[in-house]
Design a protein around this motif. Sequence first.
Motif, PDB file in Angstrom:
ATOM      1  N   GLN A   1      42.192  38.862  42.141  1.00  0.00           N
ATOM      2  CA  GLN A   1      42.369  38.886  40.694  1.00  0.00           C
ATOM      3  C   GLN A   1      43.553  39.762  40.275  1.00  0.00           C
ATOM      4  O   GLN A   1      44.062  39.640  39.169  1.00  0.00           O
TER       5      GLN A   1
ATOM      6  N   ILE B   1      35.883  37.929  30.190  1.00  0.00           N
ATOM      7  CA  ILE B   1      36.565  38.928  31.017  1.00  0.00           C
ATOM      8  C   ILE B   1      35.557  39.500  32.013  1.00  0.00           C
ATOM      9  O   ILE B   1      34.518  40.028  31.619  1.00  0.00           O
ATOM     10  N   ASP B   2      35.863  39.387  33.299  1.00  0.00           N
ATOM     11  CA  ASP B   2      34.951  39.856  34.340  1.00  0.00           C
ATOM     12  C   ASP B   2      34.966  41.376  34.431  1.00  0.00           C
ATOM     13  O   ASP B   2      35.984  42.027  34.181  1.00  0.00           O
TER      14      ASP B   2
ATOM     15  N   ASP C   1      43.723  42.959  31.105  1.00  0.00           N
ATOM     16  CA  ASP C   1      42.360  42.891  30.557  1.00  0.00           C
ATOM     17  C   ASP C   1      41.850  44.277  30.176  1.00  0.00           C
ATOM     18  O   ASP C   1      41.197  44.447  29.138  1.00  0.00           O
TER      19      ASP C   1
ATOM     20  N   MET D   1      33.629  41.451  25.995  1.00  0.00           N
ATOM     21  CA  MET D   1      33.976  40.991  27.342  1.00  0.00           C
ATOM     22  C   MET D   1      33.207  39.726  27.698  1.00  0.00           C
ATOM     23  O   MET D   1      33.763  38.790  28.289  1.00  0.00           O
TER      24      MET D   1
ATOM     25  N   THR E   1      34.541  36.673  25.654  1.00  0.00           N
ATOM     26  CA  THR E   1      35.894  36.251  26.034  1.00  0.00           C
ATOM     27  C   THR E   1      36.034  35.920  27.513  1.00  0.00           C
ATOM     28  O   THR E   1      37.111  35.523  27.956  1.00  0.00           O
TER      29      THR E   1
ATOM     30  N   PRO F   1      44.185  42.217  35.792  1.00  0.00           N
ATOM     31  CA  PRO F   1      43.123  43.149  35.406  1.00  0.00           C
ATOM     32  C   PRO F   1      43.616  44.310  34.551  1.00  0.00           C
ATOM     33  O   PRO F   1      42.862  44.815  33.714  1.00  0.00           O
TER      34      PRO F   1
END
Length: 1009
Positions: A44, A440-441, A522, A435, A438, A519
């Motif tokens: 990622q 987002i992990d 994010d 999170m 949306t 990341p």
Amino acid sequence: MSWIDRIADGVTEHSRLVIAVMLVLTVVAGSGAGMIEQSSSLDQFQSDTEEAQKLEYVEQNFSTGQENTSAAQVIVRGDNVLSQESMVETLRLQQSFRENETVSGTLVDDRPTVGAANLVAISSLTADQQRELEATAAEFEELNATVQAERTAVAERSAALNATRAELRGALETLRADPSASPREQFATVDENSSVDLNETQYATFNESAQRLRAAENESRIDAAYRLGTQGVLEDEYAALDRRSTALESRSERLQSLGAELSAERAALENATSPTLPEQIDALESMNATEYERALGAVLSEDSSGRTSGLAFMPTSYEAGSTSANATMLLVTHQTEGDGGQGGMASDALVDAQLAMQSIATDAFESDGADVIVFGGGIMGEEIDNSMGDSLAIVGPLALLFVVVALIVAYRDLLDILLGLFGIAAVLLWTFGFMGWTGIDFNQMFIAVPVLLIGLSIDYAIHIFMRHREQRQAGGAYDADDTRGSMGTALAGVGVALVLVTATTAIGFLSNLTSPVPPIQDFGIVSAVGITVALLVFGVLIPALKIELDEFLESRGFDRKKRAFGTGGGRFSQLLSTGSTAARRIPIVVILLALLVSAGGAYGATQVDTSFSQEDFIAEDPPAWTDDLPEPFKPDDYSMKENLEFVNENFVREDSQAQILVEGNVTDPATIQRLEAAEREAANSSVAATLSSGEADVRSPIGTMQQVARENESFNATLTAADTDGDRVPDRNLEQVYDDLFAVAPDEASAVLHRTADGDYEAARLVISTSGTAAMSDVTTEMRSIADGIDGNGLEATATGQTILFDIIQDQLMDTVIESLLITLVAVFAFLMIAYRLTKGSATLGAVTLLPVVFSVSWILGTMYLLEIPFNVMTGMITSLTVGLGVAYSIHMSERYSLELERTGSVWEAMSRTVTGTGGALLGSAATTVGGFGVLAFAILPPLQQFGIITGLTIIYAFLASVLVLPSLLVVWTRYLGPDVSFDAPNSSPAPTASDGGQPADQPDRTEE
């Protein structure tokens, strides 16, 4: 009435409606928290670079023989793992793996487990067949060499005879055309120019043909004379050539027959090399010492190769042929259904299987004094995930504990503490809900988000509550008993500062959007959303709740008036007044000293390293004090980092590879020559992993062709025919060679060559196993150098692979540090200049407010250098974070100073009220934030530990810069660029520290700050 007054009135006058709306929004937003997914994959962090695209191309168009598989390395360590007893135990361990349902369900069907013990057992079972095969292969090689040499000799002799025959005919034509020409001279000329030795008998024949030719009266006699003078002269030589050709055909037939025999023997041996594990165990146990040593020597000798060699399973330091070793490796291949677990996320089945393997192996060798390491993507991913959970379980409660302790000291009121904790919970719920909504992990970086928001959120509460307490203690334009009026004044007094703090902090976080690392982008978005939510919760919901609760309690006789922290004239007030005292006496000295320290920090900043690797995310074994934690908080044991170091130093890792993708005309002979040169350069590279045989582990089209040729006679013939100089590298008919390679060994061919559905060859690749101890930058430099040697003339060569991609991320982290710092500074500078120009009439106050933050950035970077903390995915954001967090302290100080300066008209009285009033609030917020971030030092993950230490120091530096350096800057600004106010000596009696929101004493209405 200003906009901030209208907002403050709305919150205070309609508090119940505000509470209802905010609670509904909290529930709606927070419902997304359940949709958050967790990811620990290092993939990622990869951005869309050319190297990443090429690696994706490789993964889509090349294969390694078994699709969708993941390999785990099971390493057995002991005094002598090559003993017969240890080898038997290794085979029994494999049997246990296959009998365990959790493990067996993930294993591939064909040879799921293989190691040196298997090869020794198979060597014993197939010893006779192997010797017969070796004898046949030796005979085949010898006969093949003879046939090839004879074919060359026959071809050369035939060419020589034909050339001589042509020269003889030319001589006869000369004699026919020139009656005066001498047959002797013409024959001598032919003899001199020919590689065929001519004698007198042949001259006699030639002379006779010349006479006949001159006397010939018709075409038939002319033709007969020419035949006599050419073929007739060389009749014996042609007859000898025919006999050699016949003998060559006979040898070729024998060679073909021998090849078929060799193929049959190899096929029989191939079938015999797949005995069951029980058969292998029986074979090993039944050997006597001599037989075992003979079989072991055959498998681990330097002469062993291909599938018969066990050197690939031995440490790189192992000496070939030795009967003793302290470690050996077993390779276990899992079916992953497209989920490799190396760098990517491992499936639950793979994780469970490798954990079960570790448990089985530990039990199997426990009584023998040996230990076993299971090294694979599944078990590594599990440790990373567990360390994330364990870190959160430790730092979360500790952060709350530190905040509670700090709030007890600052608030000394249970209700205010509970309101602060409720507000924190609401902020976290909103943020994690965002999170989830949306997509987002939650990854390793986001463990810092709760701590970050806890610290920043409570700052808002402290500033509002402390200002509210000041107002209620000393009154002002409103009745001190009116909690709504006091809260409205407090909100108006600090509202602009809080908005500015939120905006500048969000700018700092959002500057990470320039980073190419997803990341980090994010993290910047989530943090910016979180700080914005904190403004809403603590600027709207919590004040409304406090109004309602205070009124409820006061209506029942409870006193809700509390003294603001730092305003009582005690020890804290004296400490906080240090900055104002220095600003009054030696402001220039303070500024010069700050500049000097900052210069040293700036030098250290240039020396900070950058780091991104798997090791960064692998936890070390937790310290001993964690053993005493209660079970919900007690972390697991972590051994992967130590195991990883052992594997890197002693074995070739299955996931440590660099690749060179070559696209273009790969059927051009010039291309294969470049690939050969690249393969030699890669094998000699200092970063290439060296097997215990002393050879580098390199896979290439050339090596693959040579390996297949050793095992397949038909392809050997193809390769030999395409090799004109005998170096075992084809230099003609490459497309046909590739076609035959795919025909006889499709798996091996597709691992190094890409053939389209139309049969065209588009690309080739080299796979180089790299040393686990080699620096990523060295690997990248070496591989790019090798690729540059191939690149050009219609070929495009690209160095790629996980190691190179990680090195690119490492470079991108440095770019992130520089770009986010510059963007944050420029954006915050412009924002503050405009904001202060609009609200205070002086843009220069914005520059002065930002200057201490610039100082603190250099201080923290210099500290990183001194503590040897590198920039990583966490600490790489520290520059923008320092600006975003640090500017909050400066803004509060500048806002309060400007407010008090307008109210009192005295520099020193305004400064005294600022450092004791707002300074006290800043001290409380700094204490909670430092405590919150400081607990990250107790995290299991190393990057989080470093991030916690550095961020805690960042807050300390920002606080010190705001209360020690900023007062001197503000005094100098006021003297030269500020309003016309009094610099008279302060009154000896302490000035009141309460603020009525900033309005002048003769103005009853609240005004905008």
